[in-house]
Write an enzyme that holds these catalytic residues in place. Structure first.
Site, PDB file in Angstrom:
ATOM      1  N   LYS A 176      36.334  13.695  21.748  1.00  0.00           N
ATOM      2  CA  LYS A 176      35.140  13.538  22.614  1.00  0.00           C
ATOM      3  C   LYS A 176      35.517  12.113  22.949  1.00  0.00           C
ATOM      4  O   LYS A 176      35.213  10.887  22.512  1.00  0.00           O
ATOM      5  CB  LYS A 176      33.896  13.101  21.717  1.00  0.00           C
ATOM      6  CG  LYS A 176      32.688  12.940  22.484  1.00  0.00           C
ATOM      7  CD  LYS A 176      32.052  14.239  23.027  1.00  0.00           C
ATOM      8  CE  LYS A 176      30.909  14.134  24.037  1.00  0.00           C
ATOM      9  NZ  LYS A 176      30.655  15.282  24.801  1.00  0.00           N
ATOM     10  N   SER A 391      29.083  19.739  27.260  1.00  0.00           N
ATOM     11  CA  SER A 391      28.407  18.755  26.671  1.00  0.00           C
ATOM     12  C   SER A 391      26.932  19.413  26.513  1.00  0.00           C
ATOM     13  O   SER A 391      26.595  20.481  26.058  1.00  0.00           O
ATOM     14  CB  SER A 391      28.488  17.405  26.948  1.00  0.00           C
ATOM     15  OG  SER A 391      28.345  16.692  25.686  1.00  0.00           O
TER      16      SER A 391
END
Length: 607
Positions: A176, A391
């Site tokens: 991430k 996401s």
């Protein structure tokens, strides 16, 4: 009646039929042999949006055009017997996934009608879009730069250190990397690994479009790209293009090929506005009254497929009018209301969610997903992914009945990020001191006055981990039995192309928005149906009337970026693409101040 008169009438009738029948036959033959009289002209020089644009109440379709409108008009031209050929002018810079959808539509049209593409200059991605045309023409002395793809990732840590601003971010997942632009001066090992597979996938998609369009193998495409730079003349010699033509020469060629009487229709398939008699003041007054009254809502008796666009960053709440114009995006309240209205409309049999979003608010994503799952109790929901569905964009997609992605769609990025910039040293450096006053031990948890304490970091990380767990739970439930690996090997913030996501089971099929529609129509066994966009796009006059209302105290101020607003115009002239990246990074910081945690991907730009 006298017998002789009846005989005369009968004889005259038979004689008339005998004499006129050849005339009618000749006229019928003439109609049967009628040559197509229209050349449909499509302008690719402007922006093509993912979500639909409204029709102007006076002028009809103006300005930007939506992707589905453009491909729909191409399909109409391919099936129209009066259309002799199609002309594509210019080369639009669209996202890689949109490019694939347009390229597919061009190839399908070229299988039925001649398609002539003309550009003054071409780069790799626009060339891949046009490569399926029957003939590709470039203006004399034009340049053809088919040299691959280039992108950049931005890192602001050096600037923040100079300003004595301390970034403090937490993430869920080693991959991430959305916070790395603030925390690091260069990419982590995981970010480098992810960029490699992401760029490899997009590059493979570009080469595939070119090889299909030009009917050559991948090795030839690789040779073209590795040479890179061509003039219009050398591009033709290499087989990249077919003709070196001015637009006037292309026009002459088309007339010579399809007949001098063909008409070039530059608005083929577009809606036209009202015809206004300017000499009649009452007609103008009537038109103005109709505009102020708003569009008339017709009640259809047809079955329908609804398309709901989740386009842009995902925000919590409702869009507000703003003098800064920073209200573009997908807002949870508007999407929820749209889905609720669809659930209550019996004629709408199924729903396509067109997701073109890099993510955003975790709370807003959850609200949208809950509305989607409630709708699924009544009607099937199919997702079609655009350039991005990552996401938060993947969060809202993961429980759909079926998911379509384009090969170069950027998706995945299952992870969470949160943080802040601690600016106390910056202010001290310029002689400004802020004395804190607080009530409550955690009142300044997300304030910029200081970095997180160890206790704060542990508490915030625990909260983020719970959100991350919910995210992974939605994915495993929505993709049950379809994932090719354990969720932790797929998640962790890893970003994929649509083709890579298919291998991992994150999506079901590679295909366009039209492919998703066709699937749903077949699944529902619909015969006579219509497509509805929900909510309906509002035209200029409706927006203007809304904007005349006084602003509210909580109006969106996301673009009030202080000193950057003053610097940006100058820097825009020097390096516009990088300025866009910095602006997006600053908007993400503003986003964090409001939303606390984000489901978003790193700032990526393909040049």
């Amino acid at each position: 009646m006298d017998f002789r008169i009846r005989t005369l009438i009968t004889t005259f009738s038979l004689l008339s039929v005998t004499l006129l029948t050849p005339c009618f036959a000749q006229e019928k033959d003439k109609d049967d042999k009628k040559e197509p009289g229209t050349v449909a002209v499509f302008d690719l020089g402007g922006a093509i949006t993912d979500k639909p644009t409204p029709d102007d109440p006076i002028f009809g379709s103006i300005g930007n055009e939506s992707l589905r409108s453009f491909t729909g008009r191409l399909k109409k031209a391919s099936e129209d017997e009066d259309v002799a050929a199609v002309v594509l002018l210019g080369a639009s810079s669209v996202g890689h996934a949109q490019s694939e959808e347009i390229a597919e539509a061009i190839r399908e049209t070229a299988a039925k009608k001649p398609v002539y593409a003309h550009a003054d200059s071409l780069k790799t991605a626009p060339y891949a879009t046009l490569s399926g045309a029957t003939k590709i023409c470039v203006s004399p002395t034009g340049d053809v730069w088919i040299n691959g793809i280039y992108g950049e990732q931005m890192y602001l840590r050096g600037l923040l250190d100079m300003l004595q601003v301390q970034p403090d971010f937490l993430t869920c997942g080693d991959y991430k990397s959305a916070a790395e632009m603030f925390m690091r001066k260069g990419p982590s090992e995981q970010s480098q690994e992810m960029s490699k597979w992401l760029y490899d996938g997009i590059y493979a998609g570009l080469k595939s479009s070119i090889s299909q369009g030009r009917k050559v193998d991948d090795a030839q495409v690789e040779r073209w790209i590795n040479k890179g730079l061509y003039s219009a003349e050398t591009a033709k010699e290499a087989g990249l293009t077919d003709e070196v033509f001015t637009r006037e020469q292309l026009t002459s060629f088309i007339k010579k090929t399809h007949g001098v009487t063909v008409k070039f229709d530059k608005k083929y398939g577009k809606k036209t506005g009202k015809e206004i008699d300017l000499n009649n003041p009452f007609a103008a007054l009537q038109l103005w009254a109709e505009i102020l009254a708003g569009p008339k809502q017709r009640r259809s008796t047809k079955d329908a497929i609804a398309i709901v666009h989740i386009d842009g960053a995902i925000y919590l709440g409702k869009k507000q009018a703003s003098p800064f114009g920073a209200t573009e995006g997908a807002f949870s309240e508007e999407i929820r209301k749209a889905l609720d209205s669809i659930a209550a409309e019996p004629r709408i049999r199924g729903v396509i969610l067109r997701v073109n979003s890099p993510g955003g608010s975790a709370t807003a994503s959850e609200i949208m997903l809950q509305a989607i799952t409630e709708l699924q109790e009544k009607k099937p929901v199919v997702v079609s992914m655009g350039n991005y569905a990552a996401s938060g964009g993947y969060y809202v997609s993961c429980r759909a009945n079926r998911i379509f992605a384009n090969p170069s769609t950027i998706t995945g990025s299952i992870g969470v990020v949160a943080g802040k910039l601690a600016t106390a040293k910056l202010w001290n450096r310029v002689g400004i001191n802020f004395e804190p006053i607080k009530r409550g031990d955690k009142a300044d948890l997300l304030h910029s006055s200081k970095p997180f304490s160890d206790e704060d970091r542990d508490e915030l990380q625990g909260w983020m981990d719970s959100i991350y767990g919910v995210f992974k739970g939605h994915v495993t439930a929505g993709r049950e039995g379809k994932l090719s690996k354990d969720i932790d090997e797929i998640a962790g913030g890893r970003v994929y192309t649509g083709a890579q996501a298919l291998e991992l089971g994150l999506v079901d099929e590679l295909g366009s928005l039209d492919d998703a529609i066709d699937y749903l129509v077949k699944d529902l066994e619909l015969k006579d149906y219509e497509i509805r966009t929900v909510p309906r796009a509002k035209n200029f006059m409706e927006v203007l009337v809304e904007d005349l209302a006084p602003p509210k105290k909580d109006d969106d101020k996301r673009l009030s970026l202080g000193i950057w607003s003053a610097l940006a115009p100058t820097l825009q002239q020097l390096d516009p693409l990088r300025v866009e990246m910095v602006q997006e990074a600053l908007l993400q910081l503003d986003f964090l101040a409001e939303e606390r945690v984000m489901l978003t991907i790193p700032v990526i730009r393909f040049h």
